[in-house]
Design an enzyme around this catalytic site. Structure first.
Site, PDB file in Angstrom:
ATOM      1  N   TYR A 150       0.861  -1.170   0.000  1.00  8.51           N
ATOM      2  CA  TYR A 150       0.000   0.000   0.000  1.00  8.51           C
ATOM      3  C   TYR A 150       0.903   1.226   0.000  1.00  8.51           C
ATOM      4  CZ  TYR A 150       0.932  -0.213   5.023  1.00  8.51           C
ATOM      5  OH  TYR A 150       1.540  -0.277   6.242  1.00  8.51           O
ATOM      6  N   HIS A 474      89.221 -36.769  69.570  1.00 11.86           N
ATOM      7  CA  HIS A 474      90.136 -35.972  70.402  1.00 11.86           C
ATOM      8  C   HIS A 474      89.870 -34.477  70.283  1.00 11.86           C
ATOM      9  CE1 HIS A 474      92.525 -35.599  66.617  1.00 11.86           C
ATOM     10  NE2 HIS A 474      92.940 -34.462  67.174  1.00 11.86           N
ATOM     11  N   ASP A 527      89.136 -42.979  66.858  1.00 13.71           N
ATOM     12  CA  ASP A 527      89.155 -41.520  67.014  1.00 13.71           C
ATOM     13  C   ASP A 527      88.031 -40.912  66.154  1.00 13.71           C
ATOM     14  OD1 ASP A 527      89.829 -38.991  67.729  1.00 13.71           O
ATOM     15  OD2 ASP A 527      91.619 -38.875  66.442  1.00 13.71           O
ATOM     16  N   SER A 615      92.624 -31.299  62.478  1.00 22.24           N
ATOM     17  CA  SER A 615      92.041 -32.477  63.107  1.00 22.24           C
ATOM     18  C   SER A 615      90.512 -32.442  63.033  1.00 22.24           C
ATOM     19  CB  SER A 615      92.467 -32.580  64.558  1.00 22.24           C
ATOM     20  OG  SER A 615      93.848 -32.851  64.642  1.00 22.24           O
TER      21      SER A 615
END
Length: 671
Positions: A150, A474, A527, A615
């Protein structure tokens, strides 16, 4: 899609927008002046477009129309640039068809003449108008069935039997149905046996009283559109009030199944294309029964041999191995449950996995994985927190059904807990040669097990763990416990930041005897002494233990001795010195008449020897610089004694550590 056209003879579009009009260049048709210009713009209302029809064009001809030009724009985008002369036929055939706006858009014109005009040109003239747009001719208008145009717009509508979706474009078949209370029947796709309609959403509701459920059986041809990869294009979805939702498509007939629900919604969805035949299914109701198991990780103990149980059935529910009931008493593993009218069991108590929990670990040990799972059959393993330690055993522990961590051999973790032991016999990877008597200095970290007692008597010791050190008897004879301090992690005796270690225990070998029974002095048999520190020594690159020898090791031919003792011209050395020495059998050494035993060996080199102040210190092998992870440094001897004088032809005597391995192990375990 079917299109309906409506012809409207006259309808005002918008009071403020003229439907038609003319646009032309200044001075037309007499001709336009130099430097003349014109701009024009008109817009169309929604659902309309504005068009321009040129009936005359006479402008100065130039390259790319750079002198005089007529430009036409649609929605601010350039459609065409014109100059020169065009006949009416040329304008109608090649130019005018493109001069229009979009729906609801604008059309504009820009005319511009330059400063010169060598000959007279009449300019341009055009007719514009506003026209309705036929949206139904647009393939993108999205009407799925019928379209009505339309003036100013369009609308979609549907064939009989269909309804327009709220989107105002899609037509859907009216196929939803409520069959509440119907105990049996047949459902089919719309239009069956013909292909089902497109763009449809059919919803069928089945519902009966509590205690009943629906059986669904598919019959005949099943044909619902599906992609080649198995993904559904159209779909049939079955939605029970409770339970799993199932969706079907393709051509494979779905299996018979029980809905386990008194209410079911069946939804059939189709898209906008395809020619498929759909589905047919029959339904009926049957009494609701219960099925086992009641919960996951459990099993049923019942007089029934079937997996389906009628209402009122009582069963014993027993948790699977390694699982317990989620209740106040976690030791329970079974209970009684009854099948209810709705097909559900009551009571239902879940069975949970036994959890062994995170074990209490000794100091220095940690889990290999942070926060590991600790439930039934899960595994854990361990590692040491520090790189200077290693596990005494490897392997993983598994959580058993009784909630205990057990090893692969079946031992409980509490009975076979791994421990972290110091990595022994490794040093910093440096090279720095030297001697003791006649020696040279040691690099920091080269002999990290060497520790020093500075006060009288000056001596050394060797760390053999993070609590224990080994020295000559020791050196510590006469000292009480808690009265000796040892220094470690240093190579300079005047270092102001050494590691200070206080003794907790001093344990001298029980057979040590410095003076013989007959008064013979300097009898250093046995020791050897163990020192236990009052606190764990923090290991690092500059302080770490040496390995003990193995019982089966053959006596080595050479090794390295180290210490802070006497040098050629001093009573003691400020720095830690080391030197390579040869190891000899006792018959090759001169003891100057002093007694020797099988617990000793002698060693020396070319003017190289241990001396006073050394030691208790170590003699280790292999020679410094030749150790490796596969061949760590091991403590072969402890500096013990020697004839008067050092160096030259003298050879020192050492306590043979290999002879004391059992005593060392037993003493450390007891203390």
């Amino acid at each position: 899609m079917i299109v309906f056209c409506v012809i409207v003879l006259l309808l005002p579009v918008c009071g403020s927008v003229p439907l038609t009009g003319w646009v032309q260049s200044p001075g037309h048709p007499r001709g336009y002046d130099p430097d003349s210009s014109l701009t024009w713009k008109e817009c169309a209302p929604t659902g309309h477009k504005i068009t321009l029809t040129l009936i005359h064009l006479d402008l100065e001809e130039s390259f790319e129309c750079e002198d005089d030009s007529l430009k036409v724009f649609a929605d601010d985008e350039l459609l065409i640039t014109l100059c020169g002369r065009k006949s009416m036929k040329e304008l109608q055939s090649s130019i005018n068809p493109s001069l229009h706006s979009s729906s609801g858009g604008c059309l504009s014109v820009s005319f511009l003449a330059d400063y010169s005009n060598p000959e007279r040109h009449t300019g341009f003239r055009g007719f514009y108008g506003i026209q309705d747009v036929d949206e139904c001719e647009d393939p993108d208008n999205e009407c799925t069935q019928l379209c009505n145009n339309y003036i100013g717009g369009y609308r979609c509508f549907c064939r009989p039997g269909y309804t327009l979706d709220p989107d105002k474009h899609t037509c859907q078949v009216s196929c939803s149905e409520d069959r509440t209370g119907s105990p049996e029947g047949v459902l089919t796709s719309p239009g069956r046996p013909e292909p089902y309609p497109k763009n449809s959403v059919c919803s069928y509701t089945l519902a009966v009283e509590e205690g009943l459920q629906f059986e669904l059986t598919f019959t005949g041809v099943f044909d619902v559109e599906m992609k080649e990869n198995g993904q559904c294009i159209d779909s049939l979805t079955i939605k029970p009030l409770s339970g799993d939702v199932k969706t079907f498509c393709g051509r494979d007939l779905p299996p018979f199944f029980l809905t386990r629900s008194q209410q079911v919604e069946i939804v059939f969805n189709t898209d906008h294309k395809g020619e498929n035949r759909g589905f047919s299914l029959s339904y009926r109701v049957k009494e609701m029964n219960c099925f086992g198991p009641v919960t996951p990780t459990s099993s049923l103990i019942s007089q029934h041999s079937d997996s389906e149980y009628p209402r009122g059935s009582k069963v014993k529910v027993k948790c699977d191995k390694g699982h317990v009931l989620r209740s106040n008493d976690s030791a329970e593993v079974e209970y009684e449950s009854t099948c209810q009218k709705n097909g559900k069991w009551s009571p239902v108590i879940p069975c949970e996995s036994v959890d062994c929990g995170h074990p209490e670990l000794p100091e220095l040990v940690e889990l290999s994985e942070k926060d590991p799972p600790t439930t039934y059959l899960k595994q854990i393993s361990f590692k040491c927190k520090s790189q200077y330690y290693q596990l005494d055993k490897t392997g993983s522990f598994t959580c058993n059904a009784e909630g205990n961590w057990v090893s692969e051999s079946g031992q409980k973790l509490t009975e076979d807990l791994p421990k972290c032991e110091p990595v022994c016999g490794m040093n910093s990877d440096v090279s720095f040669g030297g001697r003791v008597f006649g020696g040279k200095r040691v690099a920091l970290g080269q002999i990290p097990w060497q520790i020093l007692h500075k006060s009288s008597p000056r001596g050394g010791a060797s760390l053999i763990s993070d609590y224990w050190a080994l020295t000559a008897a020791h050196v510590v004879d006469g000292y009480e416990e808690n009265t000796m301090n040892w220094l470690g992690g240093l190579i300079d005796g005047l270092d102001k930041n050494p590691v200070i270690m206080e003794t907790e225990k001093i344990i001298i070998h029980p057979n040590y005897q410095k003076v013989g029974k007959n008064g013979n002095p300097n009898k250093f048999d046995n020791d050897i002494a163990l020192i236990k520190m009052s606190a764990r020594v923090t290991l690092g690159p500059n302080i770490r233990p040496v390995c003990l020898p193995n019982k089966t090791d053959e006596i080595v031919a050479e090794g390295t001795v180290s210490g802070f003792g006497r040098t050629e011209d001093k009573l003691r050395s400020q720095y830690l010195l080391e030197g390579l020495v040869q190891i000899y059998s006792l018959d090759k050494c001169d003891s100057r008449g002093l007694p020797v035993t099988h617990n000793m060996f002698c060693a020396g080199g070319d003017n190289i020897d241990s001396c006073q102040g050394d030691s208790g210190g170590p003699l280790f092998s292999p020679v410094l610089g030749y150790g490796s992870p596969d061949k760590p440094y091991r403590l072969a001897g402890i500096v013990s004694w020697g004839p008067p004088g050092c160096g030259n032809s003298f050879k020192g005597y050492y306590t043979k550590v290999q002879n004391y391995l059992d005593w060392i192990k037993e003493t450390m375990e007891k203390n």
